[in-house]
Design a protein around this motif. Sequence first.
Motif, PDB file in Angstrom:
ATOM      1  N   MET A   1      51.719  56.711  45.708  1.00  0.00           N
ATOM      2  CA  MET A   1      51.535  56.746  44.677  1.00  0.00           C
ATOM      3  C   MET A   1      50.920  55.138  44.390  1.00  0.00           C
ATOM      4  O   MET A   1      51.556  54.247  44.987  1.00  0.00           O
ATOM      5  N   PRO A   2      49.521  55.012  43.967  1.00  0.00           N
ATOM      6  CA  PRO A   2      48.895  53.703  43.777  1.00  0.00           C
ATOM      7  C   PRO A   2      49.790  52.885  42.896  1.00  0.00           C
ATOM      8  O   PRO A   2      50.495  53.282  41.932  1.00  0.00           O
ATOM      9  N   ARG A   3      49.700  51.687  43.280  1.00  0.00           N
ATOM     10  CA  ARG A   3      50.314  50.628  42.349  1.00  0.00           C
ATOM     11  C   ARG A   3      49.412  49.682  41.679  1.00  0.00           C
ATOM     12  O   ARG A   3      48.229  49.509  42.175  1.00  0.00           O
ATOM     13  N   PRO A   4      49.798  48.940  40.764  1.00  0.00           N
ATOM     14  CA  PRO A   4      49.019  48.102  39.980  1.00  0.00           C
ATOM     15  C   PRO A   4      48.487  46.929  41.285  1.00  0.00           C
ATOM     16  O   PRO A   4      49.528  46.458  42.014  1.00  0.00           O
ATOM     17  N   LEU A   5      47.372  46.304  40.953  1.00  0.00           N
ATOM     18  CA  LEU A   5      46.923  45.207  41.566  1.00  0.00           C
ATOM     19  C   LEU A   5      48.127  43.965  40.963  1.00  0.00           C
ATOM     20  O   LEU A   5      47.932  43.718  39.998  1.00  0.00           O
ATOM     21  N   ARG A   6      48.679  43.335  41.875  1.00  0.00           N
ATOM     22  CA  ARG A   6      49.598  42.210  41.461  1.00  0.00           C
ATOM     23  C   ARG A   6      48.995  40.597  41.911  1.00  0.00           C
ATOM     24  O   ARG A   6      48.625  40.455  42.874  1.00  0.00           O
ATOM     25  N   VAL A   7      48.946  40.132  40.668  1.00  0.00           N
ATOM     26  CA  VAL A   7      48.143  38.770  40.655  1.00  0.00           C
ATOM     27  C   VAL A   7      49.185  37.597  40.264  1.00  0.00           C
ATOM     28  O   VAL A   7      49.777  37.803  39.166  1.00  0.00           O
ATOM     29  N   ALA A   8      49.293  36.595  40.971  1.00  0.00           N
ATOM     30  CA  ALA A   8      50.201  35.409  40.468  1.00  0.00           C
ATOM     31  C   ALA A   8      48.984  34.307  39.966  1.00  0.00           C
ATOM     32  O   ALA A   8      48.168  34.234  40.752  1.00  0.00           O
ATOM     33  N   ILE A   9      49.345  33.563  38.967  1.00  0.00           N
ATOM     34  CA  ILE A   9      48.445  32.682  38.377  1.00  0.00           C
ATOM     35  C   ILE A   9      49.514  31.417  38.243  1.00  0.00           C
ATOM     36  O   ILE A   9      50.455  31.487  37.569  1.00  0.00           O
ATOM     37  N   VAL A  10      49.109  30.395  38.995  1.00  0.00           N
ATOM     38  CA  VAL A  10      50.137  29.214  39.055  1.00  0.00           C
ATOM     39  C   VAL A  10      49.418  28.188  38.065  1.00  0.00           C
ATOM     40  O   VAL A  10      48.300  27.576  38.307  1.00  0.00           O
ATOM     41  N   GLY A  11      49.981  28.004  37.047  1.00  0.00           N
ATOM     42  CA  GLY A  11      49.522  27.189  35.966  1.00  0.00           C
ATOM     43  C   GLY A  11      48.814  28.060  34.565  1.00  0.00           C
ATOM     44  O   GLY A  11      48.162  28.805  34.572  1.00  0.00           O
ATOM     45  N   ALA A  12      49.816  27.860  33.737  1.00  0.00           N
ATOM     46  CA  ALA A  12      49.602  28.616  32.259  1.00  0.00           C
ATOM     47  C   ALA A  12      49.010  27.684  31.121  1.00  0.00           C
ATOM     48  O   ALA A  12      49.424  27.858  30.002  1.00  0.00           O
ATOM     49  N   GLY A  13      48.010  27.130  31.642  1.00  0.00           N
ATOM     50  CA  GLY A  13      46.996  26.415  30.645  1.00  0.00           C
ATOM     51  C   GLY A  13      45.960  27.401  30.381  1.00  0.00           C
ATOM     52  O   GLY A  13      46.073  28.412  30.592  1.00  0.00           O
ATOM     53  N   PRO A  14      44.909  26.725  29.649  1.00  0.00           N
ATOM     54  CA  PRO A  14      43.737  27.667  29.211  1.00  0.00           C
ATOM     55  C   PRO A  14      42.958  28.265  30.487  1.00  0.00           C
ATOM     56  O   PRO A  14      42.775  29.428  30.265  1.00  0.00           O
ATOM     57  N   ALA A  15      42.983  27.630  31.725  1.00  0.00           N
ATOM     58  CA  ALA A  15      42.297  27.868  32.760  1.00  0.00           C
ATOM     59  C   ALA A  15      43.054  29.468  33.166  1.00  0.00           C
ATOM     60  O   ALA A  15      42.326  30.358  33.359  1.00  0.00           O
ATOM     61  N   GLY A  16      44.138  29.128  33.394  1.00  0.00           N
ATOM     62  CA  GLY A  16      45.155  30.047  33.756  1.00  0.00           C
ATOM     63  C   GLY A  16      45.163  31.444  32.930  1.00  0.00           C
ATOM     64  O   GLY A  16      44.925  32.519  33.610  1.00  0.00           O
ATOM     65  N   ILE A  17      45.205  31.099  31.859  1.00  0.00           N
ATOM     66  CA  ILE A  17      45.237  32.057  30.650  1.00  0.00           C
ATOM     67  C   ILE A  17      43.931  32.900  30.347  1.00  0.00           C
ATOM     68  O   ILE A  17      43.708  34.121  30.538  1.00  0.00           O
ATOM     69  N   TYR A  18      42.890  32.041  30.825  1.00  0.00           N
ATOM     70  CA  TYR A  18      41.457  32.970  30.729  1.00  0.00           C
ATOM     71  C   TYR A  18      41.380  33.730  31.895  1.00  0.00           C
ATOM     72  O   TYR A  18      40.639  34.677  31.679  1.00  0.00           O
ATOM     73  N   ALA A  19      41.828  33.244  32.975  1.00  0.00           N
ATOM     74  CA  ALA A  19      42.021  34.133  34.221  1.00  0.00           C
ATOM     75  C   ALA A  19      42.749  35.409  33.941  1.00  0.00           C
ATOM     76  O   ALA A  19      42.382  36.518  34.252  1.00  0.00           O
TER      77      ALA A  19
END
Length: 455
Positions: A1-19
């Motif tokens: 069964m396909p799983r979601p694409l898992r992405v880590a973002i290091v940094g929860a400022g505007p740039a990370g949240i926009y990503a």
Amino acid sequence: MPRPLRVAIVGAGPAGIYAADALLKSEAANDPGVSIDLFERMPAPFGLIRYGVAPDHPRIKGIVTALHQVLDKPQIRLFGNVSYPSDITLDDLRAFYDAVIFSTGAEADRELNIPGVDLDGSYGAAEFVSWYDGHPDVPRTWPLEAEKVAVLGVGNVALDVARVLAKTADELLPTEIPANVYEGLKANKALEVHVFGRRGPAQAKFSPMELRELDHSPSIEVIVNPEDIDYDQGSIDARRSNKQVDMVAKTLENWAIRDVGDRPHKLFLHFFESPAEILGEDGRVVGLRTERTELDGTGNVRGTGEFTTWDVQAVYRAVGYLSEELPKLPWDAASGTVPDRGGRVVEGGEHVTSTYVTGWIRRGPIGLIGHTKGDANETVANLLEDHREGRLHTPEAPQEDAVVAFLEGRGVAYTTWDGWYRLDAAERALGEAEGRERIKIVEREEMLRASGVEA
């Protein structure tokens, strides 16, 4: 069964949240979807908005509302109070995620290589901003004993520093400043603040609205020397091609021709003065030496050999922010950025598999907060292209609970998005008791407790 694409973002400022927002708005967010974890070294999210924007800028802080809506999405988790690489390394992240995006921003001061920068009373603007914004990792007090102060730089950070130094503490009290900052500013002895720019009015990096806001304070008299209003062909071309440049120049022209009023604190904007040396005596700042410059026809300047000594007792260097080097990633020391192509991290000419950057760690601290949206969109588009083409690596443990077990096994006291809601409520309750919207909690341990976490 396909799983979601898992992405880590290091940094929860505007740039990370926009990503994260760009990922959620992509086609990949459809079945099987995406799963995003944001890692932030502070107990609270929002990065630059919380710890880099002056407290008397509610319009800019209003961006938090939009960022908040993104973090409310169920596909996103927040892990606050988690430091890279001491709590989680790049190898750890690769074990849990298909891809990693670094969006760690820029918090350090760029160096200014002139004599005297190490004197007592010479400060980096970033240090001062962190203090008045209640950053938990800086001292709780700030020396504000100088009656005459110099600020080096003509960008928005320089304006913020100058305005906070020139305003009264009571003017800033309605904002979210914590008690230690209010008490510190009450003791501020500054009566004159001098802002110095190496080039002319058409080369200033102020945004028009931020510049005009200087003149809104009943306690600040903004003064511009008419002799500093000068343009060459390069300056004229810049004004014609850029509306914001023209608006800044017009504002400065209007201030230069008006009579000086009687507001108690004087804020001087000086142009064509290049800092040459910070003067000291017994290890402390006692003055600033600048060289007069002149335009060369292209909008650049050259020195005239004419020097002026200014009577100041403190100097704040607002000449730009600099990102900190990230272990295990390639680094360009000259620009203070991670080398990339379209957001793909590049080392030795090759893309480092599944590793990406966005925001100031990618392009340097240039532009306004909203400009990082374009960065995020490009980075995410290339990440998703790599996903479609099968170029991402396969993580060993992509299950969502795997990283939780890892952090708990290491004893990391991490905060969550629910924890932010609790911290937010605690800060608002502190503010309500004094008739204010919010009072920021400063101590890290107190932030953790308010977030429902025991350190």
